[in-house]
Motif scaffolding. Structure first.
Motif, mmCIF file in Angstrom:
data_model
loop_
_atom_site.group_PDB
_atom_site.id
_atom_site.type_symbol
_atom_site.label_atom_id
_atom_site.label_comp_id
_atom_site.label_asym_id
_atom_site.label_seq_id
_atom_site.Cartn_x
_atom_site.Cartn_y
_atom_site.Cartn_z
ATOM 1 N N THR A 1 -101.996 -47.627 40.864
ATOM 2 C CA THR A 1 -101.259 -46.540 40.227
ATOM 3 C C THR A 1 -101.584 -45.185 40.563
ATOM 4 O O THR A 1 -102.736 -44.811 41.029
ATOM 5 C CB THR A 1 -101.705 -46.844 38.830
ATOM 6 O OG1 THR A 1 -101.538 -48.133 38.300
ATOM 7 C CG2 THR A 1 -101.227 -45.686 37.665
ATOM 8 N N ASN B 1 -97.316 -46.502 37.607
ATOM 9 C CA ASN B 1 -98.053 -47.603 37.388
ATOM 10 C C ASN B 1 -97.227 -48.679 38.334
ATOM 11 O O ASN B 1 -96.284 -49.401 37.764
ATOM 12 C CB ASN B 1 -98.316 -48.428 36.008
ATOM 13 C CG ASN B 1 -99.078 -49.530 35.867
ATOM 14 O OD1 ASN B 1 -98.613 -50.197 35.152
ATOM 15 N ND2 ASN B 1 -99.708 -49.844 37.127
ATOM 16 N N GLY C 1 -104.675 -41.365 42.526
ATOM 17 C CA GLY C 1 -104.530 -42.621 41.648
ATOM 18 C C GLY C 1 -105.573 -43.609 41.406
ATOM 19 O O GLY C 1 -106.739 -42.850 41.591
ATOM 20 N N THR C 2 -105.176 -44.636 41.051
ATOM 21 C CA THR C 2 -106.418 -45.548 40.719
ATOM 22 C C THR C 2 -106.134 -46.894 41.266
ATOM 23 O O THR C 2 -105.039 -47.185 41.717
ATOM 24 C CB THR C 2 -106.649 -45.483 39.224
ATOM 25 O OG1 THR C 2 -107.860 -46.443 38.875
ATOM 26 C CG2 THR C 2 -105.395 -46.038 38.591
ATOM 27 N N ILE C 3 -107.164 -47.874 41.319
ATOM 28 C CA ILE C 3 -107.117 -49.033 41.880
ATOM 29 C C ILE C 3 -106.380 -50.246 40.811
ATOM 30 O O ILE C 3 -105.843 -51.380 41.254
ATOM 31 C CB ILE C 3 -108.567 -49.681 42.313
ATOM 32 C CG1 ILE C 3 -109.648 -49.652 41.114
ATOM 33 C CG2 ILE C 3 -109.117 -49.003 43.414
ATOM 34 C CD1 ILE C 3 -110.731 -50.637 41.253
ATOM 35 N N THR C 4 -106.552 -49.646 39.626
ATOM 36 C CA THR C 4 -106.091 -50.623 38.637
ATOM 37 C C THR C 4 -105.182 -49.803 37.468
ATOM 38 O O THR C 4 -106.054 -48.911 36.739
ATOM 39 C CB THR C 4 -106.761 -51.667 38.216
ATOM 40 O OG1 THR C 4 -106.064 -52.229 36.919
ATOM 41 C CG2 THR C 4 -108.185 -51.440 38.011
ATOM 42 N N GLY C 5 -104.032 -49.896 37.123
ATOM 43 C CA GLY C 5 -103.690 -49.241 35.937
ATOM 44 C C GLY C 5 -103.710 -49.914 34.753
ATOM 45 O O GLY C 5 -103.626 -49.619 33.535
ATOM 46 N N GLU C 6 -103.322 -51.357 34.665
ATOM 47 C CA GLU C 6 -103.548 -52.218 33.440
ATOM 48 C C GLU C 6 -103.840 -53.512 33.496
ATOM 49 O O GLU C 6 -104.014 -54.090 32.806
ATOM 50 C CB GLU C 6 -102.042 -52.182 33.129
ATOM 51 C CG GLU C 6 -101.025 -52.755 33.884
ATOM 52 C CD GLU C 6 -99.478 -52.583 33.299
ATOM 53 O OE1 GLU C 6 -99.244 -51.885 32.192
ATOM 54 O OE2 GLU C 6 -98.502 -53.345 33.984
ATOM 55 N N HIS C 7 -104.169 -53.944 34.956
ATOM 56 C CA HIS C 7 -104.862 -55.276 35.001
ATOM 57 C C HIS C 7 -106.213 -55.561 34.918
ATOM 58 O O HIS C 7 -106.638 -56.490 34.595
ATOM 59 C CB HIS C 7 -104.210 -55.816 36.364
ATOM 60 C CG HIS C 7 -102.944 -56.056 36.448
ATOM 61 N ND1 HIS C 7 -102.247 -56.369 37.840
ATOM 62 C CD2 HIS C 7 -101.796 -55.996 35.647
ATOM 63 C CE1 HIS C 7 -100.801 -56.627 37.502
ATOM 64 N NE2 HIS C 7 -100.755 -56.400 36.457
ATOM 65 N N GLY C 8 -107.026 -54.474 35.201
ATOM 66 C CA GLY C 8 -108.352 -54.559 35.118
ATOM 67 C C GLY C 8 -109.225 -54.685 36.314
ATOM 68 O O GLY C 8 -108.414 -55.153 37.404
ATOM 69 N N VAL C 9 -110.274 -54.449 36.324
ATOM 70 C CA VAL C 9 -111.152 -54.821 37.567
ATOM 71 C C VAL C 9 -111.588 -56.207 37.859
ATOM 72 O O VAL C 9 -111.586 -56.783 38.877
ATOM 73 C CB VAL C 9 -112.581 -53.900 37.692
ATOM 74 C CG1 VAL C 9 -113.235 -54.241 38.952
ATOM 75 C CG2 VAL C 9 -112.129 -52.196 37.143
ATOM 76 N N LEU D 1 -114.058 -50.756 42.979
ATOM 77 C CA LEU D 1 -114.392 -49.792 41.783
ATOM 78 C C LEU D 1 -115.020 -48.512 42.345
ATOM 79 O O LEU D 1 -114.520 -47.381 41.849
ATOM 80 C CB LEU D 1 -115.231 -50.495 40.854
ATOM 81 C CG LEU D 1 -115.494 -49.670 39.480
ATOM 82 C CD1 LEU D 1 -114.058 -49.462 38.863
ATOM 83 C CD2 LEU D 1 -116.284 -50.502 38.470
ATOM 84 N N LYS E 1 -112.810 -45.572 43.099
ATOM 85 C CA LYS E 1 -112.243 -44.610 42.271
ATOM 86 C C LYS E 1 -113.212 -44.024 41.571
ATOM 87 O O LYS E 1 -113.175 -42.877 41.166
ATOM 88 C CB LYS E 1 -111.406 -45.585 41.215
ATOM 89 C CG LYS E 1 -110.970 -44.783 39.738
ATOM 90 C CD LYS E 1 -110.035 -43.763 39.838
ATOM 91 C CE LYS E 1 -109.433 -43.215 38.859
ATOM 92 N NZ LYS E 1 -110.348 -42.091 38.377
#
Lengths: 468, 468
Positions: B343, B377, B411-419, B427, B430
């Motif tokens: 994301t 995302n 951005g980030t490694i996960t927008g809505e799925h979780g780590v 992790l 980010k």
């Protein structure tokens, strides 16, 4: 007395001119807006950036000196009083809006910016930062973040927490972290952003924030509805929400407050009324007009003596400022004003206001009530005299019963002011002994030396005299 | 092997018929929706209420048995795989909507309720629960809460976290706490509610939730815009937001996805297009019509080959379901489908899609991309074959570069799925080493025996091979 080494260390970090330990300066930061709470800090420091704050925190850890981060000191729960002495940290040198990003709808700001300055800057670009605590003309965004400030627009738009997308934080060990970002969605790890919003400076120091902005509503209308009964005003609130209308603000003012405001501001409020509702809607013009028409009708159906939409923006602004001056108006009535913010589910407003009045009678104290009826966030306000020890004891007992009653109705001890030192004895009433224990575990693990705003949120003992 | 005492303890707590350790049952709960992650649990337990869960947690603490709370197992980041063995906790016996409160606009639910069931139940009362993860027809609200699920409506309405007002939680020590309530404003102590939303079951077990509802939008319109260039589609997204319009959904589908969907669902998508945008607006009819007119114009101004609002609800539903079938359609192309959710800030979508395509070429793997353009995302989705070890190694390298690039773009490694377990090695990219350290401190203090969903979120080692 602070060790000389420590003070010299501070001189090196921020420069001697930004360290102040004069009597007058210490006195100025010995209290916030909370009556009857005062404690002298040892030293007052004004850093220029996050790196300096990291060094200050490391020094405080080494010398076990408490740090009290402080914005404009408008806190009403003794959240920024230096109870354990130590170092008051000021942010007036970190007061820049760093960026307004019109593509991602964000603003990046330093903690020392005045809230109103942000609101004005983004509105110039036709954007909107909704949180509007009553203190917004003087409060800082850093203070708003640490306290998760609410405001009049909370019902429709939410509170500060809903508009913080990312933070830069100095941890109690001096590490610097960045949380979140210009991201609508981010689930990478625990949500430290939301944890720090409302942590009251007990877990670290916010040094930068990324705010979420939304498009500015294109129009707004304001309505005043007058009642001869509190119950009918409360029924109207429920009726509006049940009709699936969420006004931008839905404020309640009781008779003592109406009289104080009218006496002070002369805006033509009906001083014989038992209660008035101040209702605003914003959004696209056609929606606002349709909603206000329905609201006017609902007010009348539920017994309003009159309900009228302000004919002009000048009239509307007069009504809004009448509500905003409630505290100042009440403060004129007596030497000491104690403003509280017991909060209940919206459906319990009438029951809560009734209980407040009964409790005030029982303890023979004067309490006027106004607040955010739409979100159940009430401000029972006691006009008293701190020099009258007997009365003050009764005031304290009255508020204790008010908090207990709010909890009984499914509410909370504080909706937007924070726990601070003042309400720390009551925190367990809301979160339970088990909840308090896990919060203490969290605090202890983040800040093992307890240097960050110590004695706030967690009381030494609860009112139940159970040592935790 | 679990100790016999422990198993007998479980029989006593939930009854023997709700404890299952058959091979077939353990196999059924050895994986979730994540390819290539599987581990056998020792036992599967279905409690009836929070009290039973408290006893289970205490027993697990005593015997040091890991607990993996599991809803419908739709997790895409190996968040519910019993990596360390232990006990899988199911919630199908706690699947009731306890209350829909029309006055306070809240719903109180048990964790095992299917998301769609909640959405349908509140819409019947003309209310609205906006979070709509693609899995909503089978996912549970408990899973949504633990993962902070997003969805198509995130841009305008936010994600699961924005709609959770209060939780009942069993802590890792077996204590039961209640957070928040039917309250729009509550600042009593640390915000454990928001901390637990998205904690992926690593800090305790959610046993009840109070959801925030809003009035249901009265109308909705759907538009499809077709592009021969990804850049122009991205420019349109920026133009819409810059015009201060926030659509309810603003979805992007690239050519490989368009072709797969069309081949699967035959809804008449233009298979020669490089990209399509699916845009929806909801709200009062006059606002929706005005917004859609402006959006249509903006699409054309920014190079859309065509941009047309669906003429009927049937046509609109076909477009919506086309988007919703993207994953199923792609999954038909090859034995293994890996769906990711890197994301970025909205302004970086075009740059990110370009990078994804370049990275796919570089590693000679097939990646189709669709997702929530409005909130940045994206779902780069690789169609591959898990049995081809060489290819799978290249897929992993490609995704590693994709995550790194998302971080580079803010951005980030996960927008809505979780780590989960899958992204735990990334992790630190980010949140930084310092951020990871404070998150581990938090986990350790809440769950000192590490019984709650162990090995999720925190990797044993990071990809940098630094032991944390």
């Amino acid at each position: 007395m602070l060790p000389t080494d420590f003070i010299e260390n501070l001189y090196e970090i921020v420069g001697e001119s930004h360290v102040n330990h004069s009597e007058s300066s210490r006195l100025a930061y010995s209290f916030d807006a909370t009556p009857n709470f005062q404690a002298m800090p040892d030293i007052v420091v004004s850093p220029a950036n996050a790196e300096e704050i990291q060094q200050i925190v490391r020094a405080c850890n080494e010398y076990q000196v408490p740090i009290v981060p402080r914005g404009s000191g408008t806190n009403l729960a003794a959240g920024t009083t230096p109870t354990q002495g130590g170092l008051v940290l000021l942010f007036h040198r970190m007061n820049q809006i760093l960026e307004i990003d019109e593509e991602n709808l964000t603003a990046t700001v330093q903690p020392g910016v005045i809230t109103q300055t942000i609101i004005d800057a983004v509105e110039e670009k036709n954007l909107f930062y909704p949180p509007d605590p009553s203190s917004m003309k003087i409060s800082t965004i850093g203070g708003n973040i640490s306290e998760n400030s609410g405001g009049l627009r909370g019902l429709k738009y939410g509170v500060t927490k809903d508009y913080i997308l990312g933070l830069q934080i100095v941890l109690p060990n001096g590490d610097l972290i960045n949380t979140g970002g210009k991201l609508a969605k981010d689930v990478a790890g625990y949500d430290l952003t939301k944890l720090y919003v409302g942590a009251e400076g007990t877990l670290g120091i916010v040094t930068e924030a990324t705010l979420k902005l939304i498009p500015k509503p294109s129009s707004k209308k304001t309505l005043l509805a007058v009642y001869d009964s509190m119950e009918r005003a409360a029924e109207t609130v429920s009726a509006i929400i049940s009709d699936r209308i969420i006004p931008a603000t839905l404020e309640f003012i009781d008779q003592p407050t109406i009289r104080a405001v009218e006496d002070y501001a002369h805006v033509g409020l009906p001083t014989e009324a038992e209660a008035v509702l101040l209702i605003e809607q914003d959004g696209p013009e056609e929606v606002v007009l349709a909603d206000m028409e329905k609201i006017e009708l609902l007010c009348k159906e539920h017994g309003a003596l009159q309900a009228q939409t302000a004919a002009s923006e000048i009239e509307a602004e007069a009504l809004r400022s009448a509500r905003r001056t409630a505290l100042s108006a009440l403060a004129r009535l007596s030497p000491t004003t104690i403003l509280e913010d017991a909060t209940v589910p919206r459906s319990e407003i009438a029951a809560m206001v009734r209980a407040i009045n009964e409790i005030a009678d029982k303890f023979n104290v004067r309490i006027a009530t106004f607040g955010h009826a739409g979100d159940g966030n009430l401000h029972p306000t006691c006009t008293t005299d701190a020099r009258d020890e007997d009365e003050l004891e009764r005031v304290e007992q009255a508020f204790e019963e008010i908090f207990a009653h709010a909890i009984k109705l499914g509410g909370t001890i504080t909706g937007e002011h924070g726990v601070g030192e003042m309400k720390s004895p009551y925190l367990a009433w809301k979160v339970g002994e088990e909840g308090l224990a896990i919060m203490k575990t969290l605090k202890q693990s983040f800040d093992p030396n307890n240097i960050m705003n110590p004695r706030k949120m967690f009381a030494k003992e609860t009112r139940k005299r159970i040592v935790l």
